[in-house]
Design a protein around this motif. Structure first.
Motif, short mmCIF file in Angstrom:
data_model
loop_
_atom_site.label_atom_id
_atom_site.label_comp_id
_atom_site.label_asym_id
_atom_site.label_seq_id
_atom_site.Cartn_x
_atom_site.Cartn_y
_atom_site.Cartn_z
N ARG A 52 0.81 -1.22 0.00
CA ARG A 52 0.00 0.00 0.00
C ARG A 52 0.84 1.27 0.00
O ARG A 52 0.42 2.32 0.44
N GLY A 53 2.06 1.17 -0.53
CA GLY A 53 2.99 2.31 -0.53
C GLY A 53 2.92 3.11 -1.81
O GLY A 53 1.92 3.11 -2.53
N ALA A 54 4.03 3.77 -2.11
CA ALA A 54 4.15 4.62 -3.28
C ALA A 54 4.67 3.81 -4.47
O ALA A 54 5.51 2.92 -4.32
N THR A 55 4.21 4.15 -5.65
CA THR A 55 4.68 3.51 -6.88
C THR A 55 6.12 3.94 -7.14
O THR A 55 6.43 5.13 -7.14
N VAL A 56 7.00 2.95 -7.36
CA VAL A 56 8.41 3.25 -7.65
C VAL A 56 8.80 2.77 -9.06
O VAL A 56 9.82 3.21 -9.58
N MET A 57 8.01 1.89 -9.64
CA MET A 57 8.26 1.38 -10.99
C MET A 57 6.93 1.02 -11.63
O MET A 57 5.99 0.67 -10.92
N THR A 58 6.88 1.08 -12.94
CA THR A 58 5.72 0.58 -13.67
C THR A 58 6.22 -0.33 -14.77
O THR A 58 7.05 0.07 -15.58
N LEU A 59 5.73 -1.57 -14.76
CA LEU A 59 6.13 -2.55 -15.78
C LEU A 59 5.29 -2.36 -17.03
O LEU A 59 4.07 -2.19 -16.95
N SER A 60 5.93 -2.41 -18.17
CA SER A 60 5.26 -2.28 -19.45
C SER A 60 4.33 -3.47 -19.67
O SER A 60 4.68 -4.61 -19.39
N SER A 61 3.18 -3.20 -20.25
CA SER A 61 2.24 -4.28 -20.58
C SER A 61 2.63 -4.97 -21.89
O SER A 61 1.94 -5.89 -22.33
N ASP A 62 3.74 -4.56 -22.49
CA ASP A 62 4.18 -5.15 -23.76
C ASP A 62 4.94 -6.46 -23.59
O ASP A 62 5.28 -7.09 -24.58
N PHE A 63 5.23 -6.85 -22.34
CA PHE A 63 6.04 -8.04 -22.09
C PHE A 63 5.36 -8.98 -21.11
O PHE A 63 4.44 -8.60 -20.40
N ASP A 64 5.85 -10.22 -21.09
CA ASP A 64 5.44 -11.20 -20.08
C ASP A 64 6.50 -11.22 -19.00
O ASP A 64 7.70 -11.10 -19.29
N TYR A 65 6.06 -11.41 -17.75
CA TYR A 65 6.98 -11.37 -16.61
C TYR A 65 6.73 -12.56 -15.68
O TYR A 65 5.60 -13.00 -15.52
N LEU A 80 11.12 -10.32 -4.88
CA LEU A 80 12.55 -10.58 -4.78
C LEU A 80 13.24 -10.33 -6.11
O LEU A 80 14.32 -9.75 -6.17
N GLU A 81 12.62 -10.82 -7.19
CA GLU A 81 13.16 -10.66 -8.55
C GLU A 81 11.99 -10.61 -9.53
O GLU A 81 10.94 -11.18 -9.27
N ILE A 82 12.24 -9.95 -10.65
CA ILE A 82 11.29 -9.95 -11.77
C ILE A 82 12.10 -10.30 -13.02
O ILE A 82 13.17 -9.73 -13.25
N TRP A 83 11.57 -11.22 -13.81
CA TRP A 83 12.20 -11.60 -15.07
C TRP A 83 11.25 -11.35 -16.22
O TRP A 83 10.09 -11.76 -16.16
N ARG A 84 11.73 -10.65 -17.23
CA ARG A 84 10.97 -10.50 -18.48
C ARG A 84 11.25 -11.76 -19.28
O ARG A 84 12.41 -12.14 -19.46
N VAL A 85 10.20 -12.43 -19.71
CA VAL A 85 10.37 -13.72 -20.39
C VAL A 85 9.89 -13.64 -21.83
O VAL A 85 9.04 -12.84 -22.17
N GLY A 86 10.45 -14.49 -22.63
CA GLY A 86 10.11 -14.54 -24.04
C GLY A 86 11.36 -14.81 -24.84
O GLY A 86 12.20 -15.60 -24.44
N ASP A 87 11.50 -14.11 -25.95
CA ASP A 87 12.66 -14.31 -26.82
C ASP A 87 13.97 -13.87 -26.18
O ASP A 87 15.03 -14.39 -26.49
N ASP A 88 13.90 -12.88 -25.31
CA ASP A 88 15.12 -12.35 -24.70
C ASP A 88 14.98 -12.28 -23.17
O ASP A 88 14.94 -11.21 -22.60
N ASP A 89 14.92 -13.44 -22.54
CA ASP A 89 14.77 -13.48 -21.09
C ASP A 89 15.82 -12.57 -20.44
O ASP A 89 17.00 -12.64 -20.77
N SER A 90 15.35 -11.70 -19.55
CA SER A 90 16.29 -10.82 -18.86
C SER A 90 15.69 -10.40 -17.52
O SER A 90 14.48 -10.26 -17.37
N GLU A 91 16.58 -10.20 -16.57
CA GLU A 91 16.14 -9.77 -15.25
C GLU A 91 15.82 -8.28 -15.29
O GLU A 91 16.56 -7.49 -15.88
#
Length: 180
Positions: A52-65, A80-91
């Motif tokens: 219920r805090g302040a927004t510090v990041m917004t994830l794009s809806s263009d990717f799967d996570y 703890l971690e977020i990974w963008r998944v698909g053709d170019d998996d990246s943390e």
């Protein structure tokens, strides 16, 4: 070449096994990560500096996570971690929090059910095989994780006010494929 193929197959097999077992072994109360995918279909998904805090990041809806989570409390999960998944998996680099923590609401997270053969599954009142069944279904569902206790996950059925416990072995945390 044969050796390379053998080792490649062994690596792929071990990675698939680890991915499937991770959700079964997850126990947020002991700090082991719980894995879920982003199911939010909005313009972007907010990551907060505390529940219920302040927004510090917004994830794009263009990717799967995929999210590695812990410490569920009142509908919120510590990230703890977020990974963008698909053709170019990246943390995804977590940044911007003055608390050093990152949080997401359960309503943005998802788990698929693994009853691909139309097996009948049920949500239970408590995390126990002997607990009363409160909802029975035989189609694949999208579930939102609320809590975890050992090999059981407390979930809310997407689009309904149905909340119950299901064994983690029946859940899939991969947004791009089923967990067969």
């Amino acid at each position: 070449m044969r050796r390379f193929f053998f080792f490649a197959m062994m690596l792929i097999t071990s990675l698939v096994t680890v991915a499937e077992e991770t959700i079964e072994a997850a126990n947020a109360s002991t700090g082991e990560p719980f894995i879920a995918f982003l199911a939010d279909e909005g313009q972007g998904t907010n990551i907060l500096n505390k529940a219920r805090g302040a927004t510090v990041m917004t994830l794009s809806s263009d990717f799967d996570y995929i999210f590695y989570l812990t410490a569920p409390q009142d509908g919120w999960w510590k990230v703890l971690e977020i990974w963008r998944v698909g053709d170019d998996d990246s943390e995804v680099v977590l940044e911007g929090s003055d608390t050093g923590e990152y949080w997401i609401h359960h309503s943005a997270l998802g788990l698929g059910t693994r009853n691909y053969g139309s097996q009948e599954l049920c949500l239970r009142e408590a995390p126990d095989e002997g607990a009363n069944a409160i909802y029975t279904f035989n189609k694949e569902l999208l579930l939102m994780p609320l809590d975890v206790q050992g090999d059981w996950v407390k979930v809310k059925v997407d689009g309904y006010d149905i909340i119950g416990w299901i064994e983690a072995e029946w859940l899939c945390s991969n947004p791009l494929t089923n967990c067969c």
